[in-house]
Design a protein around this motif. Structure first.
Motif, short mmCIF file in Angstrom:
data_model
loop_
_atom_site.label_atom_id
_atom_site.label_comp_id
_atom_site.label_asym_id
_atom_site.label_seq_id
_atom_site.Cartn_x
_atom_site.Cartn_y
_atom_site.Cartn_z
N GLY A 150 1.06 -1.24 -0.24
CA GLY A 150 0.20 0.30 -0.22
C GLY A 150 0.63 1.77 0.32
N ARG A 151 -0.31 2.70 0.20
CA ARG A 151 0.96 3.99 -0.27
C ARG A 151 1.55 3.55 1.60
NH1 ARG A 151 -2.48 8.07 0.11
NH2 ARG A 151 -4.12 6.85 1.18
N LEU A 152 2.72 4.54 2.06
CA LEU A 152 3.10 4.46 2.79
C LEU A 152 3.60 5.74 3.61
CD1 LEU A 152 6.67 3.22 1.95
CD2 LEU A 152 4.64 1.72 2.50
N GLU A 153 1.67 5.61 3.62
CA GLU A 153 1.47 7.33 4.43
C GLU A 153 0.88 7.52 5.40
OE1 GLU A 153 2.04 10.32 2.89
OE2 GLU A 153 2.16 9.08 0.88
N PRO A 154 1.18 8.26 6.10
CA PRO A 154 0.23 8.42 8.16
C PRO A 154 -1.10 7.79 8.13
CG PRO A 154 1.66 10.33 7.46
CD PRO A 154 1.46 9.20 6.08
N GLN A 155 -1.90 7.93 7.04
CA GLN A 155 -2.89 6.85 7.37
C GLN A 155 -3.51 6.00 7.36
OE1 GLN A 155 -2.57 9.68 4.69
NE2 GLN A 155 -3.23 10.99 3.65
N LYS A 156 -2.46 4.90 6.48
CA LYS A 156 -2.25 3.80 6.65
C LYS A 156 -1.47 3.12 8.59
CE LYS A 156 -3.44 3.63 2.54
NZ LYS A 156 -4.74 3.12 2.20
N ASN A 157 -1.22 4.21 8.82
CA ASN A 157 -1.14 3.53 10.31
C ASN A 157 0.13 2.16 10.11
OD1 ASN A 157 -2.49 4.86 12.07
ND2 ASN A 157 -4.26 3.41 11.37
N LEU A 158 1.08 2.19 9.11
CA LEU A 158 2.86 2.11 9.79
C LEU A 158 3.56 1.73 10.38
CD1 LEU A 158 3.82 2.43 5.64
CD2 LEU A 158 2.88 0.38 6.52
N LEU A 159 3.94 2.85 11.20
CA LEU A 159 4.27 1.95 12.73
C LEU A 159 3.53 1.43 13.23
CD1 LEU A 159 5.91 6.12 11.92
CD2 LEU A 159 6.85 4.30 11.13
N PRO A 160 2.54 1.62 13.51
CA PRO A 160 1.96 0.69 15.21
C PRO A 160 2.29 -0.31 14.17
CG PRO A 160 0.32 2.71 14.45
CD PRO A 160 1.41 3.03 13.42
N LEU A 161 1.92 -0.61 13.12
CA LEU A 161 1.57 -1.98 12.59
C LEU A 161 3.36 -2.90 12.85
CD1 LEU A 161 1.07 -4.23 10.45
CD2 LEU A 161 1.76 -3.17 8.53
N ILE A 162 4.87 -1.64 12.30
CA ILE A 162 6.05 -2.55 12.63
C ILE A 162 5.74 -2.43 14.00
CG2 ILE A 162 8.31 -1.41 12.74
CD1 ILE A 162 7.51 0.25 10.01
N HIS A 163 5.33 -2.01 15.05
CA HIS A 163 5.53 -2.09 16.10
C HIS A 163 5.32 -3.58 16.59
CE1 HIS A 163 5.97 -0.76 20.91
NE2 HIS A 163 4.83 -1.04 20.64
N ALA A 164 3.75 -3.13 16.49
CA ALA A 164 2.67 -4.94 16.78
C ALA A 164 3.52 -6.21 16.20
CB ALA A 164 1.00 -4.80 15.92
N VAL A 165 4.47 -6.27 15.20
CA VAL A 165 4.18 -7.44 14.20
C VAL A 165 6.44 -7.62 15.40
CG1 VAL A 165 5.55 -8.35 12.60
CG2 VAL A 165 3.78 -6.81 12.18
N SER A 166 6.93 -6.73 15.48
CA SER A 166 8.39 -6.64 16.76
C SER A 166 7.26 -7.28 17.38
CB SER A 166 8.63 -5.34 16.38
OG SER A 166 8.04 -4.53 17.48
N LYS A 167 6.52 -7.02 18.13
CA LYS A 167 6.30 -8.31 18.75
C LYS A 167 5.88 -9.34 18.86
CE LYS A 167 4.10 -4.09 21.88
NZ LYS A 167 5.15 -3.96 23.05
N ILE A 168 5.38 -9.56 18.05
CA ILE A 168 5.55 -11.27 17.98
C ILE A 168 6.08 -11.62 16.86
CG2 ILE A 168 2.87 -11.07 17.71
CD1 ILE A 168 2.82 -11.21 14.74
N LYS A 169 7.17 -11.07 17.08
CA LYS A 169 8.66 -11.29 16.28
C LYS A 169 8.03 -11.94 15.18
CE LYS A 169 10.93 -11.63 20.23
NZ LYS A 169 10.86 -11.00 20.97
N ARG A 170 7.70 -11.81 13.76
CA ARG A 170 7.49 -12.23 12.42
C ARG A 170 7.98 -11.04 11.22
NH1 ARG A 170 7.58 -16.82 13.73
NH2 ARG A 170 7.70 -16.49 11.15
N LYS A 171 8.40 -11.42 9.94
CA LYS A 171 8.91 -11.13 8.82
C LYS A 171 7.98 -10.62 8.36
CE LYS A 171 11.49 -11.34 4.96
NZ LYS A 171 11.49 -12.76 4.17
N LEU A 172 8.10 -8.84 8.38
CA LEU A 172 7.73 -8.21 7.98
C LEU A 172 7.86 -7.64 6.66
CD1 LEU A 172 4.68 -6.21 7.79
CD2 LEU A 172 5.99 -4.69 9.10
N THR A 173 7.69 -7.83 5.59
CA THR A 173 7.94 -6.60 4.02
C THR A 173 6.72 -6.11 3.11
OG1 THR A 173 8.45 -9.07 3.82
CG2 THR A 173 8.56 -7.89 1.64
N ILE A 174 7.47 -4.57 3.53
CA ILE A 174 6.61 -4.13 3.13
C ILE A 174 6.40 -3.60 1.76
CG2 ILE A 174 5.82 -1.54 3.63
CD1 ILE A 174 7.04 -1.71 6.31
#
Length: 186
Positions: A150-174
């Motif tokens: 998707g678009r890398l814009e504030p509306q997409k809430n990417l930073l909370p997604l990155i933070h959440a995925v880091s807690k479950i220790k999975r690989k995130l591809t953007i």
């Protein structure tokens, strides 16, 4: 709203400006420039608040039905992004779009509840994204990685997604581009 060359199925058409126009100017002129396509359409499907501009014009010029998404608070994001023209435009456009649209698709319950819309019969809630009851950290399978496109814009809430995925220790591809590219690419 750019002049693009993409391959589409035989019964699909991409209508673009023949000369370089600002996207808001093109959205105002599209129903006139491409009047035959707008006149043939039974329903004009508009995506997000800025996309409703040509739909509203077609509604008044050609008596067309319009449906649009209200995916997030456009006024608030324009304010956050220090875009006063867009903030003013969206403050003016949102009530008009809701009043004159035949259906409005709300993507979050919070948006739907935020205002006491007098025209609730035309409002539809269709969630966007992930069902958090099915996909929560305790239910995520350990062998599943996550892909965001998707678009890398504030509306997409990417930073909370990155933070959440880091807690479950999975690989995130953007996959995407936008104003947050340099922040996300770190």
């Amino acid at each position: 709203y750019k002049k693009e060359q993409i391959s589409l199925p035989a019964n699909f058409y991409l209508l673009t400006p023949q000369i370089s126009l600002h996207r808001y100017l093109f959205s105002l002129l599209a129903p006139i420039i491409h009047r035959h396509a707008f006149q043939r359409a039974a329903v004009i499907r508009c995506y997000q608040l800025p996309g409703v501009i040509p739909g509203l014009i077609a509604k008044f010029l050609y008596n067309k039905r319009i449906v649009f998404n209200l995916g997030y608070d456009y006024v608030a994001f324009a304010k956050i992004e220090s875009k006063p023209f867009q903030e003013l435009l969206f403050k003016f456009l949102k009530p008009l779009a809701i009043k004159y649209a035949d259906k409005v698709i709300f993507k979050t319950k919070a948006l739907l509840k935020a205002k006491s819309y007098k025209l609730k019969a035309k409002c539809i809630y269709i969630p966007n994204g992930v069902d958090t009851k099915k996909f929560s950290p305790s239910r995520v399978k350990k062998d599943i990685d996550i892909l965001f496109v998707g678009r890398l814009e504030p509306q997409k809430n990417l930073l909370p997604l990155i933070h959440a995925v880091s807690k479950i220790k999975r690989k995130l591809t953007i996959v995407g581009n936008g104003s947050l590219y340099k922040i996300v690419a770190k």
